[in-house]
Design a protein around this motif. Structure first.
Motif, PDB file in Angstrom:
ATOM      1  N   ALA A 130      -5.931 -12.569  -2.751  1.00 15.32           N
ATOM      2  CA  ALA A 130      -5.195 -12.480  -1.482  1.00 15.32           C
ATOM      3  C   ALA A 130      -3.730 -12.847  -1.682  1.00 15.32           C
ATOM      4  O   ALA A 130      -2.837 -12.222  -1.090  1.00 15.32           O
ATOM      5  CB  ALA A 130      -5.837 -13.387  -0.439  1.00 15.32           C
ATOM      6  N   LEU A 131      -3.462 -13.851  -2.522  1.00 19.30           N
ATOM      7  CA  LEU A 131      -2.074 -14.213  -2.832  1.00 19.30           C
ATOM      8  C   LEU A 131      -1.346 -13.058  -3.503  1.00 19.30           C
ATOM      9  O   LEU A 131      -0.211 -12.736  -3.157  1.00 19.30           O
ATOM     10  CB  LEU A 131      -2.038 -15.429  -3.761  1.00 19.30           C
ATOM     11  CG  LEU A 131      -1.868 -16.818  -3.161  1.00 19.30           C
ATOM     12  CD1 LEU A 131      -1.713 -17.845  -4.278  1.00 19.30           C
ATOM     13  CD2 LEU A 131      -0.692 -16.871  -2.208  1.00 19.30           C
ATOM     14  N   PHE A 132      -2.015 -12.453  -4.480  1.00 19.46           N
ATOM     15  CA  PHE A 132      -1.397 -11.321  -5.176  1.00 19.46           C
ATOM     16  C   PHE A 132      -1.073 -10.199  -4.187  1.00 19.46           C
ATOM     17  O   PHE A 132       0.014  -9.615  -4.221  1.00 19.46           O
ATOM     18  CB  PHE A 132      -2.323 -10.792  -6.273  1.00 19.46           C
ATOM     19  CG  PHE A 132      -1.814  -9.534  -6.910  1.00 19.46           C
ATOM     20  CD1 PHE A 132      -0.771  -9.577  -7.820  1.00 19.46           C
ATOM     21  CD2 PHE A 132      -2.341  -8.300  -6.564  1.00 19.46           C
ATOM     22  CE1 PHE A 132      -0.266  -8.410  -8.385  1.00 19.46           C
ATOM     23  CE2 PHE A 132      -1.857  -7.137  -7.120  1.00 19.46           C
ATOM     24  CZ  PHE A 132      -0.812  -7.189  -8.034  1.00 19.46           C
ATOM     25  N   GLU A 133      -1.986  -9.892  -3.300  1.00 25.02           N
ATOM     26  CA  GLU A 133      -1.763  -8.824  -2.330  1.00 25.02           C
ATOM     27  C   GLU A 133      -0.645  -9.183  -1.358  1.00 25.02           C
ATOM     28  O   GLU A 133       0.127  -8.313  -0.926  1.00 25.02           O
ATOM     29  CB  GLU A 133      -3.071  -8.531  -1.588  1.00 25.02           C
ATOM     30  CG  GLU A 133      -4.132  -7.904  -2.495  1.00 25.02           C
ATOM     31  CD  GLU A 133      -5.451  -7.662  -1.791  1.00 25.02           C
ATOM     32  OE1 GLU A 133      -5.596  -8.110  -0.626  1.00 25.02           O
ATOM     33  OE2 GLU A 133      -6.341  -7.032  -2.394  1.00 25.02           O
ATOM     34  N   TYR A 134      -0.532 -10.451  -1.016  1.00 18.67           N
ATOM     35  CA  TYR A 134       0.558 -10.901  -0.137  1.00 18.67           C
ATOM     36  C   TYR A 134       1.915 -10.623  -0.777  1.00 18.67           C
ATOM     37  O   TYR A 134       2.815 -10.054  -0.144  1.00 18.67           O
ATOM     38  CB  TYR A 134       0.388 -12.398   0.144  1.00 18.67           C
ATOM     39  CG  TYR A 134       1.514 -13.011   0.946  1.00 18.67           C
ATOM     40  CD1 TYR A 134       1.525 -12.931   2.331  1.00 18.67           C
ATOM     41  CD2 TYR A 134       2.565 -13.689   0.317  1.00 18.67           C
ATOM     42  CE1 TYR A 134       2.556 -13.508   3.081  1.00 18.67           C
ATOM     43  CE2 TYR A 134       3.590 -14.268   1.048  1.00 18.67           C
ATOM     44  CZ  TYR A 134       3.585 -14.170   2.430  1.00 18.67           C
ATOM     45  OH  TYR A 134       4.595 -14.729   3.162  1.00 18.67           O
ATOM     46  N   PHE A 135       2.070 -11.000  -2.044  1.00 18.03           N
ATOM     47  CA  PHE A 135       3.357 -10.794  -2.718  1.00 18.03           C
ATOM     48  C   PHE A 135       3.602  -9.313  -3.012  1.00 18.03           C
ATOM     49  O   PHE A 135       4.753  -8.863  -3.010  1.00 18.03           O
ATOM     50  CB  PHE A 135       3.417 -11.620  -4.001  1.00 18.03           C
ATOM     51  CG  PHE A 135       3.525 -13.091  -3.751  1.00 18.03           C
ATOM     52  CD1 PHE A 135       4.625 -13.610  -3.089  1.00 18.03           C
ATOM     53  CD2 PHE A 135       2.523 -13.964  -4.155  1.00 18.03           C
ATOM     54  CE1 PHE A 135       4.738 -14.976  -2.835  1.00 18.03           C
ATOM     55  CE2 PHE A 135       2.620 -15.319  -3.916  1.00 18.03           C
ATOM     56  CZ  PHE A 135       3.721 -15.832  -3.252  1.00 18.03           C
ATOM     57  N   LEU A 193      -3.991  -0.075  -4.815  1.00 17.58           N
ATOM     58  CA  LEU A 193      -4.340  -1.141  -3.881  1.00 17.58           C
ATOM     59  C   LEU A 193      -4.237  -0.631  -2.449  1.00 17.58           C
ATOM     60  O   LEU A 193      -3.405   0.224  -2.135  1.00 17.58           O
ATOM     61  CB  LEU A 193      -3.388  -2.323  -4.052  1.00 17.58           C
ATOM     62  CG  LEU A 193      -3.309  -2.956  -5.446  1.00 17.58           C
ATOM     63  CD1 LEU A 193      -2.112  -3.891  -5.521  1.00 17.58           C
ATOM     64  CD2 LEU A 193      -4.575  -3.704  -5.766  1.00 17.58           C
ATOM     65  N   ASN A 194      -5.076  -1.158  -1.602  1.00 17.74           N
ATOM     66  CA  ASN A 194      -4.981  -0.911  -0.167  1.00 17.74           C
ATOM     67  C   ASN A 194      -4.696  -2.244   0.511  1.00 17.74           C
ATOM     68  O   ASN A 194      -5.585  -3.104   0.606  1.00 17.74           O
ATOM     69  CB  ASN A 194      -6.273  -0.293   0.363  1.00 17.74           C
ATOM     70  CG  ASN A 194      -6.418   1.160  -0.028  1.00 17.74           C
ATOM     71  OD1 ASN A 194      -5.741   2.026   0.539  1.00 17.74           O
ATOM     72  ND2 ASN A 194      -7.274   1.442  -0.998  1.00 17.74           N
ATOM     73  N   ILE A 195      -3.466  -2.406   0.950  1.00 18.91           N
ATOM     74  CA  ILE A 195      -3.040  -3.673   1.518  1.00 18.91           C
ATOM     75  C   ILE A 195      -2.464  -3.435   2.907  1.00 18.91           C
ATOM     76  O   ILE A 195      -1.544  -2.633   3.081  1.00 18.91           O
ATOM     77  CB  ILE A 195      -1.970  -4.349   0.631  1.00 18.91           C
ATOM     78  CG1 ILE A 195      -2.509  -4.545  -0.792  1.00 18.91           C
ATOM     79  CG2 ILE A 195      -1.546  -5.681   1.224  1.00 18.91           C
ATOM     80  CD1 ILE A 195      -1.479  -5.100  -1.751  1.00 18.91           C
ATOM     81  N   ASN A 196      -3.032  -4.113   3.881  1.00 21.23           N
ATOM     82  CA  ASN A 196      -2.532  -3.993   5.257  1.00 21.23           C
ATOM     83  C   ASN A 196      -2.465  -2.536   5.696  1.00 21.23           C
ATOM     84  O   ASN A 196      -1.487  -2.079   6.298  1.00 21.23           O
ATOM     85  CB  ASN A 196      -1.141  -4.643   5.360  1.00 21.23           C
ATOM     86  CG  ASN A 196      -0.765  -4.949   6.798  1.00 21.23           C
ATOM     87  OD1 ASN A 196      -1.619  -5.306   7.602  1.00 21.23           O
ATOM     88  ND2 ASN A 196       0.509  -4.811   7.120  1.00 21.23           N
ATOM     89  N   SER A 197      -3.513  -1.786   5.343  1.00 19.99           N
ATOM     90  CA  SER A 197      -3.650  -0.361   5.684  1.00 19.99           C
ATOM     91  C   SER A 197      -2.622   0.521   4.973  1.00 19.99           C
ATOM     92  O   SER A 197      -2.360   1.647   5.399  1.00 19.99           O
ATOM     93  CB  SER A 197      -3.525  -0.150   7.206  1.00 19.99           C
ATOM     94  OG  SER A 197      -4.521  -0.890   7.879  1.00 19.99           O
ATOM     95  N   GLU A 198      -2.028   0.017   3.885  1.00 19.37           N
ATOM     96  CA  GLU A 198      -1.092   0.811   3.104  1.00 19.37           C
ATOM     97  C   GLU A 198      -1.632   0.988   1.687  1.00 19.37           C
ATOM     98  O   GLU A 198      -2.055   0.027   1.050  1.00 19.37           O
ATOM     99  CB  GLU A 198       0.285   0.142   3.056  1.00 19.37           C
ATOM    100  CG  GLU A 198       0.963   0.058   4.417  1.00 19.37           C
ATOM    101  CD  GLU A 198       2.430  -0.311   4.300  1.00 19.37           C
ATOM    102  OE1 GLU A 198       3.127   0.311   3.477  1.00 19.37           O
ATOM    103  OE2 GLU A 198       2.868  -1.218   5.029  1.00 19.37           O
ATOM    104  N   LYS A 199      -1.605   2.216   1.194  1.00 18.24           N
ATOM    105  CA  LYS A 199      -2.064   2.507  -0.157  1.00 18.24           C
ATOM    106  C   LYS A 199      -0.894   2.359  -1.121  1.00 18.24           C
ATOM    107  O   LYS A 199       0.176   2.932  -0.924  1.00 18.24           O
ATOM    108  CB  LYS A 199      -2.634   3.926  -0.239  1.00 18.24           C
ATOM    109  CG  LYS A 199      -3.303   4.245  -1.570  1.00 18.24           C
ATOM    110  CD  LYS A 199      -3.958   5.624  -1.542  1.00 18.24           C
ATOM    111  CE  LYS A 199      -4.660   5.924  -2.865  1.00 18.24           C
ATOM    112  NZ  LYS A 199      -5.318   7.267  -2.855  1.00 18.24           N
TER     113      LYS A 199
END
Length: 509
Positions: free
Chosen positions: A75-80, A133-139
């Motif tokens: 989750a930290l990695f996806e945040y950054f 990656l799919n992060i916050n609905s963004e690919k």
């Protein structure tokens, strides 16, 4: 007539004096602002919805099930990564985070934003976690983003060219992270560049080899670049002798003993952890034959003392670049490879996890990045060389955590208690004149600088309205100079961090 003549003369004299004063003031203001930094008035706005994202990472990380700790770090990695995506320039070579500017200018701040995130993305990809990656609905395709940004930054015909290097140029620092990231991701990203593109990248990096550097930890940056390029099969052998001379000079000039290095002009501080031993670790990994005996021996000696610094309340903060604070556990983690007799994976993870929990709980992650302070933004302790992307050196503990997990079972090792959780202690490192003391009952760690014994405790000078006005005129950082408070106190404690005061500085640009 005489009355009117006399008054006319008075008014003329007043006018002349006023005009001269205006000219003088204007000249002083022009001289004051002559060193204005590039892009000072250009600022980035936080992306829409950042408050929800900030709150989500705080909740997710703190509440992660201890039986599955990797999920919190994912989750930290996806945040950054989301922050990296949101603040990208059109061609991807610059990451313009919101925050206070450095004395280097906006473009160099943007380069820092890219370079300091890059090794984290590289190690994520290299450890088989995937580039899509799919992060916050963004690919997000990490390899594509990194490929595009590096090519734009190293192409002198591109509008986002990172620029030609000068003597003692900040680009030298960032180039080392670029080279390291390329080495880490050598089987994934480096293979996507054509021979011509690789040469373009090499040409930009090798500018470092002909430039003057600061006489401190900067000696290690050209060495990392050269060794990375050697192991990518594209280096110029004519620099090998230069690298050897730099390294030998560095050891002879700056090694103090018991694992610690002098780092002028400030001396001994946490740069030993997040710059020096971090760099030596990577040199050992890039080229295991480089200097294994010295690197591993000094790493072990360093950890005999440094392992006592960590608690659930952070570590005793002192010295410059305090906003790199989350990187402090990095050598504990690298010790699981270089000095396993001193540090177990369970102890290393405990130091890492408590450090990140402590700072995340105190709102050190905001707007998709690391704040420019100890907790929330604080220009009182932000060095003039630090810009909006600088504090991402905090990611260095995450970078090595993801890396060492391939060699030791970091995420799944039984947790071990830190020294402060076991009992009281008092340890001295005679080479640097530091004593570290721990009180189990209060969970307080105190660092004493023995050479400062008897000193009063200099107060931290606060960034205030006067600093803000002067900066607005000069268009460059004019932050308080806090050397005395950060280096001249006898004691630094987790119970009363030197920089911890009212949170939320309303004067942050």
């Amino acid at each position: 007539m005489n009355f009117f003549a006399e008054n006319a003369m008075k008014w003329l004299l007043i006018f002349i004096i006023t005009a001269l004063c205006v000219v003088m003031i204007r000249a002083k203001l022009e001289n004051f602002s002559r060193k204005a930094v590039e892009g000072w008035n250009q600022t980035s706005q936080p992306f829409l919805g950042y408050k929800e994202i900030d709150e989500k990472i705080k909740t997710t990380f703190i509440n992660t099930n201890q039986e599955s700790p990797f999920l919190g770090y994912q989750a930290l990695f996806e945040y950054f990564t989301l922050g990296f995506l949101k603040y990208r320039s059109p061609n991807g070579a610059f990451i313009y985070y919101p925050g206070a500017a450095s004395s280097h200018g906006r473009k160099l701040d943007g380069l820092e934003g890219f370079a300091r995130f890059f090794p984290l993305a590289a190690v994520w990809i290299s450890r088989g976690h995937g580039n899509i990656l799919n992060i916050n609905s963004e690919k997000i395709d990490l390899i594509q983003l990194l490929h595009q940004g590096i090519l734009a930054g190293t192409d002198q015909h591109n509008t986002e060219y990172w620029g030609k290097m000068k003597d003692k140029d900040q680009r030298i620092v960032e180039a080392a992270d670029i080279a390291l990231g390329l080495w880490i991701s050598r089987d994934h990203l480096w293979t996507t560049f054509s021979p011509q593109e690789r040469q373009q990248i090499v040409n930009w990096l090798e500018q470092v080899m002909n430039k003057k550097i600061h006489h401190n930890n900067w000696y290690l940056f050209p060495i990392i670049i050269q060794k990375s390029l050697e192991n990518l099969g594209v280096s110029n052998n004519k620099y090998s002798l230069l690298v050897d001379e730099l390294y030998q000079t560095y050891k002879q000039r700056y090694y103090m003993g018991e694992g610690w290095f002098n780092d002028p002009p400030k001396g001994v501080d946490y740069y030993n952890a997040w710059a020096i031993h971090y760099s030596l670790f990577w040199l050992d990994q890039i080229d295991p034959q480089f200097d294994p005996i010295f690197i591993r021996k000094t790493h072990a000696e360093f950890l005999k003392f440094y392992r006592y610094f960590f608690s659930k309340n952070g570590f005793p903060a002192m010295g410059r670049s305090i906003c790199y604070r989350m990187a402090a556990p990095a050598p504990i983690l690298t010790g699981t490879i270089l000095a396993p007799e001193e540090v177990s994976p369970g102890l290393a993870f405990r130091a890492l996890d408590l450090t990140w929990r402590f700072f995340i709980e105190h709102n050190s992650l905001q707007k998709g990045t690391v704040t420019q302070g100890y907790f929330t933004p604080d220009l009182s302790i932000l060095d003039s060389y630090s810009g909006a992307g600088s504090c991402l050196w905090s990611l260095r503990s995450l970078i090595v955590a993801f890396y060492v997990d391939e060699f030791v079972p970091l995420w799944n090792s039984p947790l071990e208690k830190l020294p402060i959780e076991i009992g009281d202690f008092s340890e001295i490192n005679h080479s640097i004149g530091w004593r570290i003391k721990g009180n189990k009952s209060t969970q307080t760690i105190e660092l004493e600088l023995l050479k400062n014994q008897g000193n009063k405790s200099p107060k931290l000078k606060r960034y205030g309205i006067i600093n803000h006005i002067k900066e607005s005129i000069a268009r460059r950082p004019l932050r308080p100079y806090n050397y005395d408070a950060l280096y001249q106190r006898f004691s630094y404690s987790t119970a009363s961090p030197v920089s911890n005061y009212k949170q939320g500085n309303s004067l942050i640009r």
